[in-house]
Structure formats: C-alpha cells, structure tokens
Scaffold this motif. Structure first.
Motif, PDB file in Angstrom:
ATOM      1  N   LYS A   1       0.841  -1.188   0.000  1.00 36.05           N
ATOM      2  CA  LYS A   1       0.000   0.000   0.000  1.00 36.05           C
ATOM      3  C   LYS A   1       0.874   1.234   0.000  1.00 36.05           C
ATOM      4  O   LYS A   1       1.776   1.381   0.839  1.00 36.05           O
ATOM      5  CB  LYS A   1      -0.932   0.022   1.205  1.00 36.05           C
ATOM      6  N   ILE A   2       0.605   2.091  -0.968  1.00 40.12           N
ATOM      7  CA  ILE A   2       1.298   3.367  -1.043  1.00 40.12           C
ATOM      8  C   ILE A   2       0.354   4.353  -1.724  1.00 40.12           C
ATOM      9  O   ILE A   2      -0.331   4.008  -2.695  1.00 40.12           O
ATOM     10  CB  ILE A   2       2.640   3.261  -1.790  1.00 40.12           C
ATOM     11  N   SER A   3       0.291   5.544  -1.218  1.00 42.76           N
ATOM     12  CA  SER A   3      -0.655   6.532  -1.725  1.00 42.76           C
ATOM     13  C   SER A   3      -0.119   7.188  -2.994  1.00 42.76           C
ATOM     14  O   SER A   3       1.027   7.645  -3.030  1.00 42.76           O
ATOM     15  CB  SER A   3      -0.910   7.600  -0.657  1.00 42.76           C
ATOM     16  N   VAL A   4      -0.965   7.224  -4.032  1.00 41.88           N
ATOM     17  CA  VAL A   4      -0.648   7.936  -5.274  1.00 41.88           C
ATOM     18  C   VAL A   4      -1.735   8.985  -5.458  1.00 41.88           C
ATOM     19  O   VAL A   4      -2.932   8.684  -5.421  1.00 41.88           O
ATOM     20  CB  VAL A   4      -0.597   6.985  -6.479  1.00 41.88           C
ATOM     21  N   SER A   5      -1.329  10.253  -5.658  1.00 43.84           N
ATOM     22  CA  SER A   5      -2.263  11.368  -5.556  1.00 43.84           C
ATOM     23  C   SER A   5      -3.272  11.468  -6.693  1.00 43.84           C
ATOM     24  O   SER A   5      -4.274  12.166  -6.558  1.00 43.84           O
ATOM     25  CB  SER A   5      -1.488  12.687  -5.458  1.00 43.84           C
ATOM     26  N   ALA A   6      -3.027  10.828  -7.819  1.00 42.81           N
ATOM     27  CA  ALA A   6      -3.956  10.918  -8.954  1.00 42.81           C
ATOM     28  C   ALA A   6      -3.808   9.672  -9.818  1.00 42.81           C
ATOM     29  O   ALA A   6      -3.066   8.735  -9.475  1.00 42.81           O
ATOM     30  CB  ALA A   6      -3.697  12.196  -9.749  1.00 42.81           C
ATOM     31  N   THR A   7      -4.483   9.661 -10.931  1.00 41.27           N
ATOM     32  CA  THR A   7      -4.589   8.478 -11.781  1.00 41.27           C
ATOM     33  C   THR A   7      -3.227   7.938 -12.211  1.00 41.27           C
ATOM     34  O   THR A   7      -2.355   8.684 -12.656  1.00 41.27           O
ATOM     35  CB  THR A   7      -5.415   8.809 -13.037  1.00 41.27           C
ATOM     36  N   VAL A   8      -3.077   6.631 -12.112  1.00 44.83           N
ATOM     37  CA  VAL A   8      -1.913   5.916 -12.650  1.00 44.83           C
ATOM     38  C   VAL A   8      -2.301   5.382 -14.027  1.00 44.83           C
ATOM     39  O   VAL A   8      -3.273   4.647 -14.161  1.00 44.83           O
ATOM     40  CB  VAL A   8      -1.491   4.765 -11.726  1.00 44.83           C
ATOM     41  N   ARG A   9      -1.517   5.737 -15.050  1.00 40.68           N
ATOM     42  CA  ARG A   9      -1.847   5.376 -16.426  1.00 40.68           C
ATOM     43  C   ARG A   9      -0.869   4.382 -17.043  1.00 40.68           C
ATOM     44  O   ARG A   9      -1.132   3.865 -18.139  1.00 40.68           O
ATOM     45  CB  ARG A   9      -1.892   6.625 -17.300  1.00 40.68           C
ATOM     46  N   ALA A  10       0.264   4.137 -16.416  1.00 43.25           N
ATOM     47  CA  ALA A  10       1.276   3.276 -17.010  1.00 43.25           C
ATOM     48  C   ALA A  10       2.060   2.562 -15.922  1.00 43.25           C
ATOM     49  O   ALA A  10       2.364   3.145 -14.874  1.00 43.25           O
ATOM     50  CB  ALA A  10       2.224   4.099 -17.878  1.00 43.25           C
ATOM     51  N   LEU A  11       2.410   1.292 -16.194  1.00 45.15           N
ATOM     52  CA  LEU A  11       3.191   0.487 -15.257  1.00 45.15           C
ATOM     53  C   LEU A  11       4.150  -0.419 -16.026  1.00 45.15           C
ATOM     54  O   LEU A  11       3.838  -0.882 -17.131  1.00 45.15           O
ATOM     55  CB  LEU A  11       2.275  -0.403 -14.410  1.00 45.15           C
ATOM     56  N   ASP A  12       5.300  -0.677 -15.421  1.00 46.94           N
ATOM     57  CA  ASP A  12       6.167  -1.762 -15.857  1.00 46.94           C
ATOM     58  C   ASP A  12       6.939  -2.225 -14.635  1.00 46.94           C
ATOM     59  O   ASP A  12       7.165  -1.449 -13.699  1.00 46.94           O
ATOM     60  CB  ASP A  12       7.115  -1.337 -16.974  1.00 46.94           C
ATOM     61  N   ALA A  13       7.335  -3.504 -14.604  1.00 45.38           N
ATOM     62  CA  ALA A  13       7.916  -4.071 -13.393  1.00 45.38           C
ATOM     63  C   ALA A  13       9.136  -4.914 -13.706  1.00 45.38           C
ATOM     64  O   ALA A  13       9.197  -5.614 -14.729  1.00 45.38           O
ATOM     65  CB  ALA A  13       6.871  -4.914 -12.667  1.00 45.38           C
ATOM     66  N   THR A  14      10.112  -4.856 -12.812  1.00 42.69           N
ATOM     67  CA  THR A  14      11.240  -5.777 -12.810  1.00 42.69           C
ATOM     68  C   THR A  14      11.119  -6.642 -11.557  1.00 42.69           C
ATOM     69  O   THR A  14      10.123  -6.567 -10.832  1.00 42.69           O
ATOM     70  CB  THR A  14      12.572  -5.012 -12.805  1.00 42.69           C
ATOM     71  N   ALA A  15      12.148  -7.424 -11.278  1.00 42.93           N
ATOM     72  CA  ALA A  15      12.086  -8.308 -10.112  1.00 42.93           C
ATOM     73  C   ALA A  15      12.061  -7.544  -8.799  1.00 42.93           C
ATOM     74  O   ALA A  15      11.560  -8.063  -7.791  1.00 42.93           O
ATOM     75  CB  ALA A  15      13.279  -9.264 -10.129  1.00 42.93           C
ATOM     76  N   ASP A  16      12.574  -6.294  -8.792  1.00 41.73           N
ATOM     77  CA  ASP A  16      12.631  -5.556  -7.527  1.00 41.73           C
ATOM     78  C   ASP A  16      12.015  -4.169  -7.571  1.00 41.73           C
ATOM     79  O   ASP A  16      11.952  -3.488  -6.547  1.00 41.73           O
ATOM     80  CB  ASP A  16      14.081  -5.442  -7.047  1.00 41.73           C
ATOM     81  N   THR A  17      11.566  -3.716  -8.764  1.00 33.27           N
ATOM     82  CA  THR A  17      11.083  -2.342  -8.895  1.00 33.27           C
ATOM     83  C   THR A  17       9.826  -2.295  -9.751  1.00 33.27           C
ATOM     84  O   THR A  17       9.706  -3.036 -10.737  1.00 33.27           O
ATOM     85  CB  THR A  17      12.161  -1.444  -9.538  1.00 33.27           C
ATOM     86  N   VAL A  18       8.906  -1.416  -9.365  1.00 31.35           N
ATOM     87  CA  VAL A  18       7.726  -1.124 -10.179  1.00 31.35           C
ATOM     88  C   VAL A  18       7.788   0.346 -10.568  1.00 31.35           C
ATOM     89  O   VAL A  18       7.887   1.223  -9.698  1.00 31.35           O
ATOM     90  CB  VAL A  18       6.414  -1.412  -9.425  1.00 31.35           C
ATOM     91  N   TYR A  19       7.753   0.615 -11.871  1.00 31.07           N
ATOM     92  CA  TYR A  19       7.758   1.979 -12.386  1.00 31.07           C
ATOM     93  C   TYR A  19       6.337   2.363 -12.769  1.00 31.07           C
ATOM     94  O   TYR A  19       5.599   1.557 -13.355  1.00 31.07           O
ATOM     95  CB  TYR A  19       8.663   2.079 -13.611  1.00 31.07           C
ATOM     96  N   LEU A  20       5.961   3.578 -12.434  1.00 29.08           N
ATOM     97  CA  LEU A  20       4.607   4.026 -12.735  1.00 29.08           C
ATOM     98  C   LEU A  20       4.615   5.435 -13.305  1.00 29.08           C
ATOM     99  O   LEU A  20       5.498   6.238 -13.034  1.00 29.08           O
ATOM    100  CB  LEU A  20       3.706   3.955 -11.509  1.00 29.08           C
ATOM    101  N   GLY A  21       3.599   5.711 -14.121  1.00 29.86           N
ATOM    102  CA  GLY A  21       3.415   7.035 -14.693  1.00 29.86           C
ATOM    103  C   GLY A  21       1.953   7.387 -14.708  1.00 29.86           C
ATOM    104  O   GLY A  21       1.085   6.514 -14.664  1.00 29.86           O
ATOM    105  N   GLY A  22       1.664   8.679 -14.749  1.00 29.71           N
ATOM    106  CA  GLY A  22       0.272   9.109 -14.774  1.00 29.71           C
ATOM    107  C   GLY A  22       0.112  10.588 -14.563  1.00 29.71           C
ATOM    108  O   GLY A  22       0.946  11.396 -14.996  1.00 29.71           O
TER     109      GLY A  22
END
Length: 749
Positions: free
Chosen positions: A168-189
């Motif tokens: 659980k982590i708060s994101v202030s507005a819409t998340v429109r893009a994701l990609d993931a590796t074994a240890d990291t999740v990248y997000l955009g929006g």
C-alpha cells in the motif's frame, strides 16, 4: 486524430526480433508455389491469422491488459462480462473494472476482483506483472480492491487472486502506465506525489511498496513506461515537454536506477503529438503516437536500442494507441485513415489493426478490423500476447463494439492458426479486342492475412485448371491480372472461371464468363490502343467492382456503390455495353495512383438528360471519398454545357457553347499539351485556350462518374453524373484534332 484523457501501458512479454524487411511489389506475377502447412496461408513475416476467435466480451472499455501462464488479465471501465455472440444484457456476469480469461478459450477464469471508489467512476488504466508472474500490479483511479482500501495503485497475488494487504502506497492521482522488474515497479500518470513525497508524473517503488529515490519529473501527463531488455534504462512516453528540467517532448530515456535523463528527444516528435504506448524487443524500442491539429505525427517509430536513435518511422494519419512485437512484426492498434505518405492506403474510412516488420515501416498484409466503438471513440486501446497449448495468442482490448464486421465488444483475440478465412472470389472480365484470342482479365482478390495469392483458371467447365499464377494484393491495391488464351479459333465460344487460394483456403469459383473469339479486329478499340491509350475501360463486365483495362498497363477501375452494368445500346458499334451512374454516389476510380500527368488526354462517351450536372471524368487525390485536390477534369453544368478545367494558380476552364444533355450519345475529349487546353465534342473542337499549358502537381487517381467540384466555376448542383458512360480512355499525350475526329468517325464500326 483525437485528444484523450489517458490510458495504460506495460505488462507484456518481450519477444526477439527475427525478421527481414518485406518488399511489397503490388501486382507482380511470380512462380511461387503455395505451401501446405497452416503457416503457408500467411505472408511472412506475419505469423498470426486475421481470423478473430470466440472471446467473452465486456460492457465497457478495456484500457489495460497483462498476461502470464496462459491467463489474460483485463482492466478498464466496465461492470460486466458476457459470452461471445451475446447481446448486451444477455448472460452477463459481474466484473467491476477487472476480469481474467483463459488465453486459449477466451472464457473467464475463477479470478474475480472489484476495483471501486466511493464517488466518481473507478477505472483500471494499467496492469503489469512481476517477471515471475506471482504479482499483478494495477493502476488507475480507484480507492478499493475487493473492499480493501488503496490509493490508485495496488498489487494482487495471482495464485489466490486477492489484493496484497502488505502493498500500500498513496498515489495522488490516476496511474496510467506500469512496468515491473524483479525488484522495482515503475509508474506514470497524472500524479504529483507518491507516498507523501513529490513525484511529478513518474515514480518508482519497491516490490514491497517502498518509495524509491528514483526521480524523473515531467511537466505534463505520463502515459507509458517501458523497461529496456537489459534493465539499465526506462523509456518514458506521454504529453510532457521536459524531464528533470531538460527539454524532451513526448519521449525520453532515463537511468533505471536514478531516473537521470540519458537520452532526450527535443523536436523529435511534433509539439502537437504525444506518445501513448511503448514496447520493446531485443534490439528496438517502438512508440505509438497520437496528435491533434495540423502537422501532427500519428504513426509508429522504431528506435535502435544500441544508440537510441531512429531506425524508421511511419507517417500514417490516425492516432496509434497500442503497439506490440511478436516474431519480428510490430502489431498496432490505431484508427489509421491515411497512409499514402508512406506508400500505403489513401485517405478513407478508418482501419484499426495494422502490422509492420520491425525492420521496415511498409504495411504487411494483416488487416483484421474493428469499429471505433464507444468512448472517444478510437477502437483498440491495448494489446498483450501469450502462449498456451502450443499456440500463440494476441489479445486486443479497447472501445470497439465490432470485430471483422460482427458484434464483439471490448475484447478480441487472434492466434497463429488455424487460418479459416478464404480470399474473396475474383472478379473476371473477358476481352476479344484482338482477333484469334481471348484475354482473361481479373481483379486480384483480398485476403485479410495474406498478400500473395494463387489463382487458377478453369476453362469450359473443366475440373483441372488451364493456367495457374500468383499475384500480390492488399485491400487498397487489387491490381488487374491477365492471361491470354490462344488455344482458340475464330467463332468459338469459351467460358472461364477463376479461384483464389492462400495455400490453405480457396475461394469459390467465380461466375462463368463467356466470350466468342473474334475473326477481325474491332476498328474503334484498335485505334484507341494504336494512339497510345494508357488506360481504357470498356465497361463490358456483367456485374462486379471491376472495370477491366484493355491496355497492357492493366490500370483497372474500382466501381463504387453499385453502378448499373450492361447498359445498352453501347456508344460504339461492336461495343457490347455501357455503364450507368445514378448521379448520387456511384463512380469509378483507377486502381493505380499516378504522378501528375503534365500532358494528357481524357476521352469518354456520355449519354444523359440530367439537369443537375456532375463530374464526368477527372483527376483527384482520394478514392473512397471526395477528393481534396482535384483538376484535369470534365464536368457538366446544370444547363448541359461541358466544362474542361485544370488548376494553374487558379481554376482555368473552357466551356462549350452548346448543351449535351439531350439523351443521345456524345463523344467527349479533353486535352492539354504545349498548345494549351482543348475540348472536343463529337469530333469537333468546341472550346480552346492557348493560355494554360500546366496543371496542378499532385499524385492522384483517375475518376469517372463523380468527385468533388467545390470552388469550380458554374459548379453544378451535383458532384456526380447521372447518365451512361462508355469507352473511357486516358492518354499520356495531347491527342491531335485529326486523331479525335478519326475516333469519332469510327463510332459506327
């Protein structure tokens, strides 16, 4: 072209590129033999059929997909799913903005999640899987998953299909893009903070939801994130003009550990365009682009990963929403309507699914289609791919409500076999202009996933073909082919039928067409050919979309909207029939696109009583709709007088003093050469100007029976001609007065 409020990217496997460029030589005849395996029905490097498979549907928009172990996860803005072929409201199951499906059957699995929010409309805009497939990350605009409170971002345990309470982590507005590796999740929006700290449009978190110091601040909305295959970089896409304060519009590459900008793209993509999606293979990064307004870029770009510079770009118009690579082919979802700038189809109704080699932007022969659907609407929004049961599956989601002409909403899928779609039945026309032989002409067929087709000609009802050949065609370019039967004698009558095969599926035989072998040459067509006609349509077809070209150039005509065939009497003695146009929407256009004809003649016969005028013959830049560039034409005014016009710094016209809407056949010839413009009717010069020896320079198509006349002097009530037309010819020279009068004199044979 459209402007949208957002979408998802990410969460799909990577496939190695293994393809060479495919050269498309339309209409070339080869000796290639059709294969016998299912893959032989596809033109390499395409390895997926265009036949859609039965798939469950949604009642809304699918924005995002991800897949692992033969399961396809779909997120979006919908509330139910229903069986294939079921109408809305029939057999529906609850599916609140999320559903999971068996990749091989298209049916729902037991995984059910509900993404909701206390007020407003919840939506799942992005899905991405961890490399091991155990965790599904979801982004969008929502406040709970199965009642578990979250803030626009969540993780799901795929084994149990339950939200992870430890993520659980708060994101202030819409998340429109994701990609993931074994240890990291990248997000955009759209967000400006993540975990209570400033993060403008892009961010990175650990797989346990810890905010990372990775920083790639952008000034406008983020729409795509894609980790490169080596894991060292992250490609970013969106609306932005800066990343970390440095100018780079719509596209950037940053360090995967720090977020520092490593490659910028100022001026690379027009300010009026954005990047909607990104994908990679082993050697390339591929972009999906959308624009609004003039000077936009709507197509795809291939970028080499070794130096992050352009490999190629296409310039189709019609915003691209999704891209995906499989076996050396870049598949895309868009609403492309004009690919003429790159040698593809001219401006016409939208096409929504396309394919290109990763090494060459030329369009490959793979043309399944959807409609625009609901929402903006733009059709497909997202693609994903997976293998199961020995087959490869390409899934497509979006706003569409039809697929390949049949009702199907939100989701569809394609596979590497079996191919079940047969090519269209060929359109056949026979010619006996030359004595002692029969020319068998046909319009090449169309197959949605194969460009190279095999044609077999059957004579006089025989079960064994007398001739077999191959030809290349796509939906906008179906060139005429010809085989000449010389095993005939004058006075004999023979019939012919033709099939088209993709190597696996074969069309029905065309209707039988019969002709009697001539003993002597017909004088009128012989003179037309002798005087150098480069296009000659006689309109003797018995009913098809095809006007056969009698010349060696094989520049056949597409007949649009069902004109009246086999009209009699013909204009010329010995000529069998004419064609009738209704003055409303019917016309013909040349299959080939031509460069500007600097010198030319157009010749045709007309018969009409119309008082609404209309274009008889002309040159225009479009085929499936009214042209936006147009001249080199003859049109009839409402009063029956004829006008010949070219554009040379303005509309330049000459007009006949007499009217020709008296219900009798008239011979019309318009020429332009070094001596100027001349308009002949019934063998005599009726209007002339020596002032204008040039015309507008653009590539276009010859059109007969109708086209745009906006802005031309004494514009008639109708753009389209109501009457009969016969013996249409185009020449690359200006016919002389003596040639014109000789043609007219031969009208009686």
């Amino acid at each position: 072209m459209n402007t949208r409020t957002g979408r998802r990217t990410g969460g799909r496997g990577r496939v190695r590129a293994a393809s060479a460029a495919l050269c498309l030589f339309a209409g070339a005849l080869t000796a290639t033999a059709a294969g016998t395996s299912p893959a032989a029905a596809l033109t390499p490097p395409v390895s997926l059929t265009a036949d859609d498979l039965t798939t469950w549907q949604t009642n809304g928009i699918v924005w995002s997909m991800a897949t692992t172990d033969g399961v396809v996860y779909a997120g979006g803005t919908f509330s139910t799913v229903r069986p294939p072929d079921a109408a809305p409201g029939t057999g529906e199951r609850p599916a609140v903005n999320f559903a999971a499906f068996d990749a091989a059957t298209g049916a729902p699995t037991g995984c059910s999640l509900s993404f909701t929010m206390s007020s407003g409309t919840a939506t799942v805009r992005a899905l991405a899987l961890s490399p091991d497939g155990r965790t599904l990350y979801a982004g969008g605009q929502f406040g709970a998953v199965n009642g578990e409170g979250v803030s626009n971002f969540a993780a799901v345990d795929t084994a149990t299909c339950t939200p992870r309470k430890d993520f659980k982590i708060s994101v202030s507005a819409t998340v429109r893009a994701l990609d993931a590796t074994a240890d990291t999740v990248y997000l955009g929006g759209d967000f400006t903070s993540v975990g209570g700290q400033t993060r403008n449009k892009f961010a990175a978190v650990t797989t346990s939801a810890g905010l990372l110091p990775w920083t790639a601040h952008a000034d406008e909305v983020a729409r795509a994130v894609q980790v490169t295959p080596d894991g060292k970089h992250v490609a970013l896409g969106g609306d932005f003009f800066t990343v970390n304060g440095t100018a780079t519009h719509a596209l950037a590459v940053v360090d995967a550990t720090t977020g520092a900008l490593t490659t910028s793209y100022p001026g690379f993509i027009p300010d009026t365009s954005t990047v909607q999606d990104l994908t990679t293979d082993a050697t390339g990064l591929y972009t999906a682009n959308e624009g609004t307004g003039g000077g936009v870029f709507d197509g795809r770009i291939a970028i080499d990963l070794d130096d992050y510079r352009q490999r190629w770009r296409d310039t189709c118009l019609g915003a691209t929403q999704a891209v995906l690579v499989h076996s050396g082919v870049l598949y895309s979802g868009s609403h492309a309507h004009d690919c003429s700038s790159m040698g593809g189809f001219p401006d016409q109704p939208r096409r929504h699914l396309l394919a290109q080699s990763v090494n060459d932007p030329a369009l490959l022969p793979w043309f399944p289609d959807t409609n625009d659907g609901i929402g903006e609407p733009v059709g497909p929004r997202v693609m994903t791919q997976t293998d199961k049961g020995g087959h490869h599956y390409l899934w497509v989601g979006g706003e569409f409500t039809t697929v390949n002409g049949s009702a199907q909403q939100g989701l569809t899928r394609f596979a590497d076999g079996p191919d079940t779609g047969a090519p269209w039945v060929p359109n056949v026309s026979l010619s006996t202009v030359t004595p002692g032989r029969i020319d068998v002409n046909w319009q090449t067929s169309f197959d949605t996933d194969d460009g190279e087709l095999t044609y077999r000609i059957y004579k006089d009802g025989a079960s064994t073909p007398v001739h077999t050949t191959t030809g290349y065609s796509v939906f906008w370019n179906r060139p005429q082919l010809r085989w000449t039967d010389t095993d005939v004698a004058p006075g004999e009558t023979h019939s012919y039928r033709i099939t088209a095969s993709d190597g696996t599926n074969t069309s029905a035989k065309s209707p039988a067409r019969s002709a009697t072998v001539a003993a002597t040459a017909e004088r009128y067509p012989a003179r037309v050919l002798a005087d150098g006609a480069s296009l000659y349509w006689r309109y003797d077809e018995e009913g098809s979309t095809f006007a056969a070209d009698t010349t060696a150039g094989l520049d056949s005509g597409f007949l649009r909207n069902g004109p009246a065939y086999r009209q009699t009497p013909a204009a010329v003695a010995g000529g069998s029939t004419a064609i009738g146009f209704d003055g409303g929407s019917e016309y013909a256009y040349s299959n080939r696109r031509h460069a500007q004809p600097v010198r030319f003649s157009v010749e045709t016969w007309i018969r009409t009583t119309t008082v609404r005028g209309g274009k008889i013959i002309g040159f225009g830049n479009l085929t499936m709709q009214n042209s936006t560039r147009l001249d080199k034409h003859v049109y009839m005014r409402d009063d029956g007088r004829l006008v010949f016009g070219v554009y040379a710094g303005g509309a330049r016209t000459v007009t006949t003093p007499a009217a020709y809407n008296d219900g009798t056949w008239h011979h019309v010839v318009a020429t332009q050469g070094t001596g100027g413009m001349a308009l002949y009717v019934d063998g005599q010069l009726r209007a002339f100007s020596s002032l204008y020896t040039t015309n507008e320079n653009y590539a276009g198509y010859w059109r007969v029976g109708g086209d745009n006349l906006s802005g031309w002097p004494n514009r008639p009530t109708s753009n389209f001609f109501a009457g009969q037309i016969d013996e249409t010819a185009v020449y690359p020279t200006a016919l002389s007065a003596s040639q014109v009068s000789a043609h007219y004199a031969l009208r009686t044979g």
